[in-house]
Design an enzyme around this catalytic site. Sequence first.
Site, PDB file in Angstrom:
ATOM      1  N   TYR A 199     154.813  41.682  26.933  1.00 47.68           N
ATOM      2  CA  TYR A 199     154.073  40.860  27.889  1.00 47.68           C
ATOM      3  C   TYR A 199     153.814  41.689  29.144  1.00 47.68           C
ATOM      4  O   TYR A 199     154.677  41.921  29.951  1.00 47.68           O
ATOM      5  CB  TYR A 199     154.858  39.603  28.255  1.00 47.68           C
ATOM      6  CG  TYR A 199     155.093  38.638  27.129  1.00 47.68           C
ATOM      7  CD1 TYR A 199     154.427  38.738  25.915  1.00 47.68           C
ATOM      8  CD2 TYR A 199     156.002  37.590  27.285  1.00 47.68           C
ATOM      9  CE1 TYR A 199     154.666  37.835  24.890  1.00 47.68           C
ATOM     10  CE2 TYR A 199     156.236  36.679  26.266  1.00 47.68           C
ATOM     11  CZ  TYR A 199     155.571  36.808  25.072  1.00 47.68           C
ATOM     12  OH  TYR A 199     155.816  35.914  24.054  1.00 47.68           O
TER      13      TYR A 199
ATOM     14  N   SER B 157     153.092  27.951  21.970  1.00 43.03           N
ATOM     15  CA  SER B 157     151.780  27.280  21.915  1.00 43.03           C
ATOM     16  C   SER B 157     151.927  25.827  21.489  1.00 43.03           C
ATOM     17  O   SER B 157     151.190  25.344  20.619  1.00 43.03           O
ATOM     18  CB  SER B 157     150.826  28.020  20.970  1.00 43.03           C
ATOM     19  OG  SER B 157     150.529  29.305  21.469  1.00 43.03           O
ATOM     20  N   PRO B 158     152.862  25.068  22.080  1.00 40.04           N
ATOM     21  CA  PRO B 158     153.069  23.674  21.658  1.00 40.04           C
ATOM     22  C   PRO B 158     151.927  22.750  22.056  1.00 40.04           C
ATOM     23  O   PRO B 158     151.861  21.611  21.576  1.00 40.04           O
ATOM     24  CB  PRO B 158     154.365  23.286  22.380  1.00 40.04           C
ATOM     25  CG  PRO B 158     154.374  24.138  23.605  1.00 40.04           C
ATOM     26  CD  PRO B 158     153.780  25.456  23.174  1.00 40.04           C
ATOM     27  N   LEU B 159     151.019  23.240  22.912  1.00 40.00           N
ATOM     28  CA  LEU B 159     149.839  22.455  23.284  1.00 40.00           C
ATOM     29  C   LEU B 159     148.584  22.969  22.579  1.00 40.00           C
ATOM     30  O   LEU B 159     147.476  22.600  22.946  1.00 40.00           O
ATOM     31  CB  LEU B 159     149.634  22.490  24.803  1.00 40.00           C
ATOM     32  CG  LEU B 159     150.771  21.883  25.626  1.00 40.00           C
ATOM     33  CD1 LEU B 159     150.505  22.061  27.114  1.00 40.00           C
ATOM     34  CD2 LEU B 159     150.951  20.411  25.285  1.00 40.00           C
TER      35      LEU B 159
ATOM     36  N   GLN C 160     147.178  25.852  22.690  1.00 38.39           N
ATOM     37  CA  GLN C 160     146.346  26.596  23.656  1.00 38.39           C
ATOM     38  C   GLN C 160     145.399  25.672  24.417  1.00 38.39           C
ATOM     39  O   GLN C 160     144.277  26.031  24.752  1.00 38.39           O
ATOM     40  CB  GLN C 160     145.576  27.710  22.960  1.00 38.39           C
ATOM     41  CG  GLN C 160     146.488  28.804  22.420  1.00 38.39           C
ATOM     42  CD  GLN C 160     145.732  29.905  21.725  1.00 38.39           C
ATOM     43  OE1 GLN C 160     144.796  29.636  20.981  1.00 38.39           O
ATOM     44  NE2 GLN C 160     146.141  31.131  21.949  1.00 38.39           N
ATOM     45  N   GLY C 161     145.888  24.470  24.702  1.00 40.21           N
ATOM     46  CA  GLY C 161     145.114  23.527  25.494  1.00 40.21           C
ATOM     47  C   GLY C 161     144.319  22.521  24.683  1.00 40.21           C
ATOM     48  O   GLY C 161     143.820  21.528  25.229  1.00 40.21           O
ATOM     49  N   LEU C 162     144.194  22.736  23.378  1.00 38.88           N
ATOM     50  CA  LEU C 162     143.418  21.812  22.554  1.00 38.88           C
ATOM     51  C   LEU C 162     143.985  20.400  22.605  1.00 38.88           C
ATOM     52  O   LEU C 162     143.241  19.415  22.593  1.00 38.88           O
ATOM     53  CB  LEU C 162     143.393  22.301  21.104  1.00 38.88           C
ATOM     54  CG  LEU C 162     142.598  23.568  20.812  1.00 38.88           C
ATOM     55  CD1 LEU C 162     142.831  24.009  19.375  1.00 38.88           C
ATOM     56  CD2 LEU C 162     141.115  23.342  21.071  1.00 38.88           C
ATOM     57  N   LEU C 163     145.305  20.282  22.671  1.00 38.06           N
ATOM     58  CA  LEU C 163     145.936  18.969  22.645  1.00 38.06           C
ATOM     59  C   LEU C 163     145.972  18.314  24.011  1.00 38.06           C
ATOM     60  O   LEU C 163     146.248  17.118  24.126  1.00 38.06           O
ATOM     61  CB  LEU C 163     147.356  19.088  22.077  1.00 38.06           C
ATOM     62  CG  LEU C 163     147.403  19.537  20.622  1.00 38.06           C
ATOM     63  CD1 LEU C 163     148.798  19.966  20.219  1.00 38.06           C
ATOM     64  CD2 LEU C 163     146.904  18.420  19.708  1.00 38.06           C
TER      65      LEU C 163
ATOM     66  N   GLY D 155     143.293  18.327  25.858  1.00 36.49           N
ATOM     67  CA  GLY D 155     141.914  17.920  26.111  1.00 36.49           C
ATOM     68  C   GLY D 155     140.967  19.043  26.427  1.00 36.49           C
ATOM     69  O   GLY D 155     139.814  18.801  26.794  1.00 36.49           O
TER      70      GLY D 155
END
Length: 307
Positions: free
Chosen positions: A58, A201-203, A205-208, A210
């Site tokens: 990173y 990436s539990p979201l 990458q933002g798809l969940l 919105g």
Amino acid sequence: MRYLEIDGMRVSRVGLGTWQFGSREWGYGESYARETAPALLRKAIDLGITMIDTAEVYGPHTSERIIGETLKTIPAEQRRQLVIATKFMPLMPLERIVAWQADGSRERLGMNTLDMLYIHQKNPFVSARRVMQAVRPLVEQDRVRRAAVSNFNLAQWREAEAGLGRKVVANQVRFSLVSPGPVKDLVPWAQAGNRMVVAYSPLGQGLLAGRDDFSGAGMRNTRFMMPARGVPALGPLRAAVAEIAHAHDGTRAQVALAWVLGHPNTVVIPGARTIEQLAENAAAAELDLTPGEMARLGTLADALAAS
């Protein structure tokens, strides 16, 4: 905040992912690294977050350095409660090379002993057993407290454990409502043996949460998790997430995180751009979905994965 007790560790159910701390390729610059990242780490600790996740790649190395410098400003009592987890790439998994990589992380983080060291991903040319055999001396010498793996399937996780000769306490994998696969095998195995599945990436990458527009988002333009049929395929799942969020007076991101946390022996490590987003993520640890909501979201997630 809620916690897991795993192999003598007290780990917050919501951690802080720090891939963005030094990552220009994701659109984060000097100002973020110098000011925002340290502030996020300090706020995370204030919120009761004890799991801090980083990796040698990173930045590269920048995330570890930012964390190490910030930890110098943290009171010793708070520091002792943290689990700082980092990762190494097993490009040449010989004992002396892995030791050199681990020692580099120890120096950058300012730690005598790494709390947890992950194999970042499987080397396709070397067995998981052999790579973990290179890690084993570091554990025996107390340079690494606990060994872990990342992006391993169940067979590889078991093989790594055989190479270590003791429990491999964690497997960090992509896990969310748009990547629900770990529910089928990794989570049950973790629960059965007092291990944990750490969800990156539990979201989605933002798809969940919105997100539809990925323009100007650096590497997010690659849309690693986008369904083959694009954003419209997410419609039923995102509608259910929004409805459940409204019922709990929460946010869509909190519901997505709570679904992962509704499974035993799981931890989520979302990143955060702002203090407000960090606080929103941390609050998801207290959100309990009903069995019916868990089942409804799981069914929609499976249908999306199969489409």
